[in-house]
Scaffold this motif. Structure first.
Motif, PDB file in Angstrom:
ATOM      1  N   SER A 289      44.023  47.273  38.486  1.00 12.50           N
ATOM      2  CA  SER A 289      45.247  46.679  37.967  1.00 12.50           C
ATOM      3  C   SER A 289      45.196  46.486  36.454  1.00 12.50           C
ATOM      4  CB  SER A 289      45.526  45.346  38.663  1.00 12.50           C
ATOM      5  OG  SER A 289      44.516  44.415  38.340  1.00 12.50           O
ATOM      6  N   GLY A 290      44.048  46.035  35.934  1.00 12.42           N
ATOM      7  CA  GLY A 290      43.952  45.793  34.500  1.00 12.42           C
ATOM      8  C   GLY A 290      44.808  44.606  34.084  1.00 12.42           C
ATOM      9  N   GLY A 291      45.017  44.479  32.805  1.00 17.04           N
ATOM     10  CA  GLY A 291      45.909  43.454  32.285  1.00 17.04           C
ATOM     11  C   GLY A 291      45.373  42.048  32.419  1.00 17.04           C
ATOM     12  N   ILE A 292      46.287  41.114  32.647  1.00 18.71           N
ATOM     13  CA  ILE A 292      45.933  39.696  32.683  1.00 18.71           C
ATOM     14  C   ILE A 292      45.110  39.361  33.923  1.00 18.71           C
ATOM     15  CG2 ILE A 292      48.059  38.980  33.847  1.00 18.71           C
ATOM     16  CD1 ILE A 292      46.385  37.032  31.032  1.00 18.71           C
ATOM     17  N   PHE A 293      45.376  40.035  35.039  1.00 16.51           N
ATOM     18  CA  PHE A 293      44.612  39.779  36.263  1.00 16.51           C
ATOM     19  C   PHE A 293      43.150  40.173  36.068  1.00 16.51           C
ATOM     20  CE2 PHE A 293      43.494  40.490  40.762  1.00 16.51           C
ATOM     21  CZ  PHE A 293      43.836  39.241  41.236  1.00 16.51           C
ATOM     22  N   ASP A 294      42.923  41.275  35.400  1.00 18.58           N
ATOM     23  CA  ASP A 294      41.557  41.718  35.095  1.00 18.58           C
ATOM     24  C   ASP A 294      40.863  40.718  34.179  1.00 18.58           C
ATOM     25  OD1 ASP A 294      39.268  43.308  34.798  1.00 18.58           O
ATOM     26  OD2 ASP A 294      40.143  44.378  33.101  1.00 18.58           O
ATOM     27  N   THR A 295      41.566  40.236  33.186  1.00  9.12           N
ATOM     28  CA  THR A 295      40.987  39.271  32.255  1.00  9.12           C
ATOM     29  C   THR A 295      40.636  37.964  32.950  1.00  9.12           C
ATOM     30  OG1 THR A 295      42.320  40.255  30.496  1.00  9.12           O
ATOM     31  CG2 THR A 295      41.367  38.094  30.066  1.00  9.12           C
ATOM     32  N   VAL A 296      41.522  37.488  33.806  1.00  2.00           N
ATOM     33  CA  VAL A 296      41.269  36.228  34.514  1.00  2.00           C
ATOM     34  C   VAL A 296      40.072  36.368  35.456  1.00  2.00           C
ATOM     35  CG1 VAL A 296      42.227  34.662  36.261  1.00  2.00           C
ATOM     36  CG2 VAL A 296      43.615  35.346  34.317  1.00  2.00           C
ATOM     37  N   LEU A 297      40.005  37.451  36.221  1.00  3.14           N
ATOM     38  CA  LEU A 297      38.866  37.653  37.127  1.00  3.14           C
ATOM     39  C   LEU A 297      37.562  37.830  36.360  1.00  3.14           C
ATOM     40  CD1 LEU A 297      40.188  39.891  40.032  1.00  3.14           C
ATOM     41  CD2 LEU A 297      39.208  37.623  40.189  1.00  3.14           C
ATOM     42  N   ASN A 298      37.615  38.508  35.221  1.00  2.00           N
ATOM     43  CA  ASN A 298      36.419  38.664  34.398  1.00  2.00           C
ATOM     44  C   ASN A 298      35.924  37.327  33.875  1.00  2.00           C
ATOM     45  OD1 ASN A 298      35.081  41.068  34.114  1.00  2.00           O
ATOM     46  ND2 ASN A 298      36.610  41.911  32.725  1.00  2.00           N
ATOM     47  N   ARG A 299      36.814  36.501  33.391  1.00  2.00           N
ATOM     48  CA  ARG A 299      36.407  35.190  32.868  1.00  2.00           C
ATOM     49  C   ARG A 299      35.887  34.294  33.988  1.00  2.00           C
ATOM     50  NH1 ARG A 299      36.192  38.173  29.547  1.00  2.00           N
ATOM     51  NH2 ARG A 299      37.531  38.359  27.756  1.00  2.00           N
ATOM     52  N   PHE A 300      36.507  34.369  35.156  1.00  3.19           N
ATOM     53  CA  PHE A 300      36.045  33.596  36.309  1.00  3.19           C
ATOM     54  C   PHE A 300      34.631  34.022  36.709  1.00  3.19           C
ATOM     55  CE2 PHE A 300      36.035  32.782  40.955  1.00  3.19           C
ATOM     56  CZ  PHE A 300      36.207  31.414  40.906  1.00  3.19           C
ATOM     57  N   THR A 301      34.387  35.317  36.694  1.00  2.00           N
ATOM     58  CA  THR A 301      33.057  35.837  37.020  1.00  2.00           C
ATOM     59  C   THR A 301      32.037  35.421  35.977  1.00  2.00           C
ATOM     60  OG1 THR A 301      34.082  37.718  38.102  1.00  2.00           O
ATOM     61  CG2 THR A 301      31.769  37.934  37.515  1.00  2.00           C
ATOM     62  N   GLU A 302      32.399  35.511  34.712  1.00  2.00           N
ATOM     63  CA  GLU A 302      31.477  35.098  33.650  1.00  2.00           C
ATOM     64  C   GLU A 302      31.195  33.606  33.694  1.00  2.00           C
ATOM     65  OE1 GLU A 302      33.450  36.616  30.232  1.00  2.00           O
ATOM     66  OE2 GLU A 302      32.846  38.681  30.674  1.00  2.00           O
ATOM     67  N   LEU A 303      32.154  32.815  34.161  1.00  6.43           N
ATOM     68  CA  LEU A 303      31.930  31.382  34.336  1.00  6.43           C
ATOM     69  C   LEU A 303      30.838  31.136  35.368  1.00  6.43           C
ATOM     70  CD1 LEU A 303      33.190  28.419  33.830  1.00  6.43           C
ATOM     71  CD2 LEU A 303      34.218  28.828  36.056  1.00  6.43           C
ATOM     72  N   PHE A 304      30.880  31.872  36.499  1.00  6.30           N
ATOM     73  CA  PHE A 304      29.852  31.715  37.519  1.00  6.30           C
ATOM     74  C   PHE A 304      28.507  32.274  37.078  1.00  6.30           C
ATOM     75  CE2 PHE A 304      33.207  31.063  40.737  1.00  6.30           C
ATOM     76  CZ  PHE A 304      32.678  29.946  41.333  1.00  6.30           C
ATOM     77  N   LEU A 305      28.514  33.317  36.258  1.00  8.92           N
ATOM     78  CA  LEU A 305      27.263  33.907  35.803  1.00  8.92           C
ATOM     79  C   LEU A 305      26.603  33.105  34.684  1.00  8.92           C
ATOM     80  CD1 LEU A 305      28.148  37.705  35.770  1.00  8.92           C
ATOM     81  CD2 LEU A 305      26.525  36.557  37.262  1.00  8.92           C
ATOM     82  N   SER A 306      27.318  32.151  34.104  1.00  9.33           N
ATOM     83  CA  SER A 306      26.783  31.439  32.944  1.00  9.33           C
ATOM     84  C   SER A 306      25.807  30.319  33.302  1.00  9.33           C
ATOM     85  CB  SER A 306      27.926  30.858  32.108  1.00  9.33           C
ATOM     86  OG  SER A 306      28.613  29.870  32.842  1.00  9.33           O
ATOM     87  N   PHE A 307      25.765  29.895  34.555  1.00  9.22           N
ATOM     88  CA  PHE A 307      24.805  28.860  34.939  1.00  9.22           C
ATOM     89  C   PHE A 307      24.142  29.268  36.252  1.00  9.22           C
ATOM     90  CE2 PHE A 307      27.103  26.810  38.405  1.00  9.22           C
ATOM     91  CZ  PHE A 307      28.413  27.164  38.142  1.00  9.22           C
ATOM     92  N   PRO A 308      22.958  28.718  36.525  1.00  8.56           N
ATOM     93  CA  PRO A 308      22.252  29.083  37.765  1.00  8.56           C
ATOM     94  C   PRO A 308      23.055  28.690  39.002  1.00  8.56           C
ATOM     95  CG  PRO A 308      20.791  27.931  36.265  1.00  8.56           C
ATOM     96  CD  PRO A 308      22.164  27.833  35.687  1.00  8.56           C
ATOM     97  N   VAL A 309      23.249  29.639  39.885  1.00  7.68           N
ATOM     98  CA  VAL A 309      24.089  29.440  41.057  1.00  7.68           C
ATOM     99  C   VAL A 309      23.404  28.564  42.095  1.00  7.68           C
ATOM    100  CG1 VAL A 309      25.338  30.695  42.863  1.00  7.68           C
ATOM    101  CG2 VAL A 309      25.178  31.648  40.598  1.00  7.68           C
ATOM    102  N   ILE A 310      22.087  28.462  42.046  1.00  4.30           N
ATOM    103  CA  ILE A 310      21.368  27.682  43.053  1.00  4.30           C
ATOM    104  C   ILE A 310      21.792  26.211  43.019  1.00  4.30           C
ATOM    105  CG2 ILE A 310      19.335  27.180  41.653  1.00  4.30           C
ATOM    106  CD1 ILE A 310      19.197  28.209  45.306  1.00  4.30           C
ATOM    107  N   TYR A 311      22.185  25.699  41.838  1.00 10.60           N
ATOM    108  CA  TYR A 311      22.659  24.319  41.764  1.00 10.60           C
ATOM    109  C   TYR A 311      23.981  24.158  42.509  1.00 10.60           C
ATOM    110  CZ  TYR A 311      19.166  23.834  38.116  1.00 10.60           C
ATOM    111  OH  TYR A 311      18.002  23.827  37.414  1.00 10.60           O
ATOM    112  N   LEU A 312      24.864  25.131  42.371  1.00  5.78           N
ATOM    113  CA  LEU A 312      26.132  25.094  43.094  1.00  5.78           C
ATOM    114  C   LEU A 312      25.903  25.208  44.602  1.00  5.78           C
ATOM    115  CD1 LEU A 312      29.249  25.129  42.961  1.00  5.78           C
ATOM    116  CD2 LEU A 312      29.090  27.614  42.825  1.00  5.78           C
ATOM    117  N   ILE A 313      24.967  26.049  45.001  1.00  6.79           N
ATOM    118  CA  ILE A 313      24.657  26.215  46.424  1.00  6.79           C
ATOM    119  C   ILE A 313      24.115  24.915  47.004  1.00  6.79           C
ATOM    120  CG2 ILE A 313      23.132  27.406  48.039  1.00  6.79           C
ATOM    121  CD1 ILE A 313      23.284  29.830  46.160  1.00  6.79           C
ATOM    122  N   VAL A 314      23.196  24.268  46.298  1.00  8.71           N
ATOM    123  CA  VAL A 314      22.629  23.001  46.765  1.00  8.71           C
ATOM    124  C   VAL A 314      23.716  21.940  46.864  1.00  8.71           C
ATOM    125  CG1 VAL A 314      21.070  21.127  46.115  1.00  8.71           C
ATOM    126  CG2 VAL A 314      20.297  23.480  45.968  1.00  8.71           C
TER     127      VAL A 314
END
Length: 176
Positions: free
Chosen positions: A44-69
């Motif tokens: 799709s590209g566009g704004i939807f691509d940008t929003v999903l990319n930023r959401f993914t980078e938000l999750f990748l920016s901190f260790p996920v194990i804390y969220l899992i716990v």
């Protein structure tokens, strides 16, 4: 034997079953989430691509194990919830790979001609994109599988794993 008189070797073998089942289940959940969201964002590209990319980078920016716990501590831990939570927490790298490949494949002649003959989006994904990106996806899933098994053992060590009903590698280390 352990403190209850159970054989440690047989518990190790049964713990392997649980760890492999958890690994396969979480990898399948991550596979479907990463493939679908990566295809949608890249196509799709566009704004939807940008929003999903930023959401993914938000999750990748901190260790996920804390969220899992945190999630397992709030909602309880069972084998099914551990599989779902580990599966939901592992889709980000697969998303990045699939999105990048779809963006590069959108410009190829075979993809453009497949769009022009009228293939729908699910057919484009399964017949045109998935065979091309299969090698990097499989490599990522193998690494994800090992990370999920380590995360499940860590959660079992902390007492947030599959519970006391099943023998687990992390719970056996904790009791040792």
């Amino acid at each position: 034997t352990d403190e209850y008189g159970r054989d440690n070797f047989s518990r190790l073998i049964y713990g392997t079953r649980i760890s492999l089942f958890t690994g396969f289940g979480a990898v399948v959940v991550s596979f479907f989430i990463g493939i679908i969201l990566g295809f949608i964002a890249g196509y799709s590209g566009g704004i939807f691509d940008t929003v999903l990319n930023r959401f993914t980078e938000l999750f990748l920016s901190f260790p996920v194990i804390y969220l899992i716990v945190l999630i397992l501590a709030l909602f309880g831990s069972s084998l099914f919830s551990v599989i779902i939570v580990l599966g939901i927490s592992g889709w980000m790298t697969l998303f990045k790979i699939v999105r990048g490949e779809v963006v590069s494949l959108k410009q190829k002649d075979f993809f453009i001609s497949a769009e022009l003959i009228g293939l729908n989006k699910s057919s484009l994904l399964t017949k045109e994109i998935l065979p091309v990106i299969l090698a990097p996806v499989i490599v990522n899933l193998v690494f994800l599988f090992s990370n999920v098994i380590l995360a499940e053992a860590a959660l079992s060590y902390l007492g947030l794993g599959a519970g006391n009903l099943y023998p687990s590698w992390g719970a056996m280390i904790n009791s040792g």
